[in-house]
Design a protein around this motif. Structure first.
Motif, PDB file in Angstrom:
ATOM      1  N   PRO A   1      18.681 -28.286  75.940  1.00  0.00           N
ATOM      2  CA  PRO A   1      17.859 -29.038  76.899  1.00  0.00           C
ATOM      3  C   PRO A   1      17.087 -30.140  76.172  1.00  0.00           C
ATOM      4  O   PRO A   1      17.098 -30.224  74.938  1.00  0.00           O
ATOM      5  CB  PRO A   1      16.909 -27.969  77.462  1.00  0.00           C
TER       6      PRO A   1
ATOM      7  N   ALA B   1      16.103 -21.972  80.843  1.00  0.00           N
ATOM      8  CA  ALA B   1      16.959 -23.110  81.193  1.00  0.00           C
ATOM      9  C   ALA B   1      18.109 -22.666  82.092  1.00  0.00           C
ATOM     10  O   ALA B   1      18.481 -23.384  83.029  1.00  0.00           O
ATOM     11  CB  ALA B   1      17.492 -23.759  79.916  1.00  0.00           C
TER      12      ALA B   1
ATOM     13  N   LEU C   1      19.166 -25.876  84.210  1.00  0.00           N
ATOM     14  CA  LEU C   1      18.907 -27.095  83.442  1.00  0.00           C
ATOM     15  C   LEU C   1      20.018 -27.264  82.417  1.00  0.00           C
ATOM     16  O   LEU C   1      20.261 -26.373  81.609  1.00  0.00           O
ATOM     17  CB  LEU C   1      17.544 -26.998  82.753  1.00  0.00           C
TER      18      LEU C   1
ATOM     19  N   GLY D   1      21.993 -30.048  79.556  1.00  0.00           N
ATOM     20  CA  GLY D   1      21.605 -30.587  78.258  1.00  0.00           C
ATOM     21  C   GLY D   1      22.784 -31.219  77.568  1.00  0.00           C
ATOM     22  O   GLY D   1      23.720 -31.701  78.217  1.00  0.00           O
TER      23      GLY D   1
ATOM     24  N   LEU E   1      18.434 -35.202  83.692  1.00  0.00           N
ATOM     25  CA  LEU E   1      17.982 -33.853  83.354  1.00  0.00           C
ATOM     26  C   LEU E   1      16.572 -33.594  83.890  1.00  0.00           C
ATOM     27  O   LEU E   1      16.287 -32.515  84.410  1.00  0.00           O
ATOM     28  CB  LEU E   1      18.016 -33.656  81.840  1.00  0.00           C
TER      29      LEU E   1
END
Length: 497
Positions: A53, A132, A137, A139, A178
């Motif tokens: 991330p 995450a 999320l 990355g 992101l």
């Protein structure tokens, strides 16, 4: 989830520095020790094969999990980010302001604080990974060499000089996407972390092998599912239920009432204070005479006997090799389902039978060890993975002496223990095995003949469990398998409460 692969080392360093510049808990330029610590956490994530991330997320969450307090948004700080000011402010409001108030994250940070210093980086990396993943999320996939190269530069140069070599007029497209995904995810999730991940940090299974972590996570997820599905209807109490008389001298952990009356016999500790008035300097005095005549008064307790309901719940797992099997119709292995049953039953009974003395015994039969090709199965030191999982999940009960998990040489030794327990408590036994071995060995008949126990056998020939109790078998194969498992659990608890 947006994931991008960065193969160029210089682009990887730029991605790392862009995230460090956006960090808010410790705004740039950070000290070399802080940046190096955050890069160590990033290295754990990259080595685990997960997308990294933004470094702002890694640095901010890691610092708060380490005990650092975020002082809040600073006045005028948002002007440094130009067109990305709103994204940064939403990141502060949605994530950083929420982290200290989230109960799951607070428990996870408290668990990490109890770790030794050498194990905290790995624990924080686990927290970042699961957080995450829960927030979906993404990355960047990049090389560990990019992280090592930036660490070497931070040791040699000041961070402000390194940031000055790169122009950051605005966020890159990947970083902007992101941040946007993260802010949208934070609006949906009620808790930042699942309770299964919090429990993994608390019992330290997060640092163990992946097989143990996945198994414990699946068991905890099933326990939450079973707890919602449990709605048993208690049946009428049976005549086999007994009230067991317990002597206070033998089991003083169950306190009883205080003094019941006054008597002329007793110990000096229970002597009425008023009797000391008979003491005089000249001997023999009136106190001595009353003592010899048994005329002194003492506080008297009750008969040191009291009535308490005592129960022993026994779980026997036989032929575990056949239970390490995943049916196509089920999302979990059979042994995972059975272990989740044991944990659910123990938690549910402890919450409802608070006025009774309860003990839980879990026995694995050793004669079919999976390690025969490595060592002799007769060794008393043999341990199975499932035994370690239960010891972690039932740690509180084991420490209190209310539960015990062990491997037994044979079923005959369990039969002897059942006979002993039946003389001093109500015994409930659940025998779990596969249908093939149940038909071949006929072990249920041997267990059911033990007097004074409520015996239940459970065997499987597919995704549907079969419960047999009081010479009556119950198997529902006309519904979904997971529903059949929950109904079988309710039926078992109806007989056991």
């Amino acid at each position: 989830m947006r994931v991008q692969e960065i193969r160029d080392l210089e682009e990887g360093v730029r991605y790392l520095l862009e995230g460090i510049r956006l960090a808010r808990v410790v705004p740039p330029p950070q000290k070399a020790a802080i940046v190096d610590q955050a890069l160590d956490w990033a290295a754990w994530l990259v080595a685990g094969g997960v997308p990294l991330p933004p470094m702002s997320f890694v640095l901010d969450v890691g610092q708060i999990a380490s005990g650092r307090f975020w002082s809040g948004r600073q006045r005028g700080a948002g002007s440094d980010f130009g067109p990305d000011k709103r994204l940064v402010q939403a990141y502060e409001d949605r994530l950083l302001a929420r982290l200290p108030l989230d109960p799951a994250f607070d428990r996870a940070a408290s668990a990490i604080a109890r770790y030794p210093e050498a194990e905290r980086p790995k624990a924080i990396a686990f927290l970042l990974k699961q957080l995450a993943a829960h927030l979906e999320l993404g990355g960047a996939h990049l090389s560990l060499e990019a992280i090592r190269r930036l660490q070497a530069r931070v040791e040699q140069m000041d961070l402000s000089q390194i940031l000055g070599e790169y122009q950051y007029d605005h966020m890159s497209q990947l970083m902007s996407e992101l941040y946007t995904d993260l802010i949208q995810s934070l609006r949906r999730v009620p808790l930042l972390l699942p309770w299964e991940d919090v429990a993994a940090l608390e019992d330290r299974s997060a640092l163990g092998g992946m097989a143990q972590f996945i198994a414990l996570r699946q068991i905890r997820q099933l326990v939450s599912l079973w707890e919602k599905a449990i709605k048993p209807r208690p049946l009428r109490s049976r005549e086999r239920r007994k009230n067991w008389t317990t002597r206070l001298l033998q089991e003083d952990q169950y306190p009883v009432g205080g003094f019941a009356s006054i008597a002329t016999r007793g110990s000096m500790e229970s002597l009425l204070h008023s009797q000391l008035v008979y003491m005089e300097r000249e001997k023999p005095d009136l106190f001595d005479i009353k003592f010899l005549r048994n005329e002194l008064l003492y506080y008297s307790r009750d008969e040191n006997n009291f009535i308490i309901n005592r129960r022993v719940y026994v779980f026997i797992i036989d032929y575990i090799i056949n239970l390490r099997f995943k049916d196509f119709e089920l999302p979990y292995e059979r042994i995972i389902l059975l272990l989740s049953w044991i944990v659910t039953i123990i938690q549910w009974l402890n919450e409802r039978l608070t006025d009774e003395a309860i003990n839980f015994e879990i026995r694995f039969i050793k004669h079919n060890s999976p390690h025969k090709y490595i060592k002799d199965t007769s060794s008393s030191e043999e341990r199975w993975e499932e035994q370690g999982w239960l010891e972690l999940l039932l740690r509180d009960w084991i420490e209190r002496g209310a539960a015990r998990v062990s491997v037994t040489d044979s079923l005959d030794s369990v039969v002897g223990e059942l006979k002993q327990w039946s003389h001093r408590a109500d015994v409930y036994c659940l025998y779990m095995t596969s249908k093939e071995q149940a038909e071949k060995q006929k072990k249920e008949e041997e267990l059911s003949k033990v007097q004074g126990i409520m015996f239940t056998s459970m065997w499987m020939d597919g995704p549907y469990p079969c419960i047999s109790m009081d010479q009556e078998q119950t198997k529902r194969d006309d519904i979904k398998p997971m529903v059949a498992w929950s109904q079988a659990l309710n039926r078992l608890l109806e007989q056991w409460i």
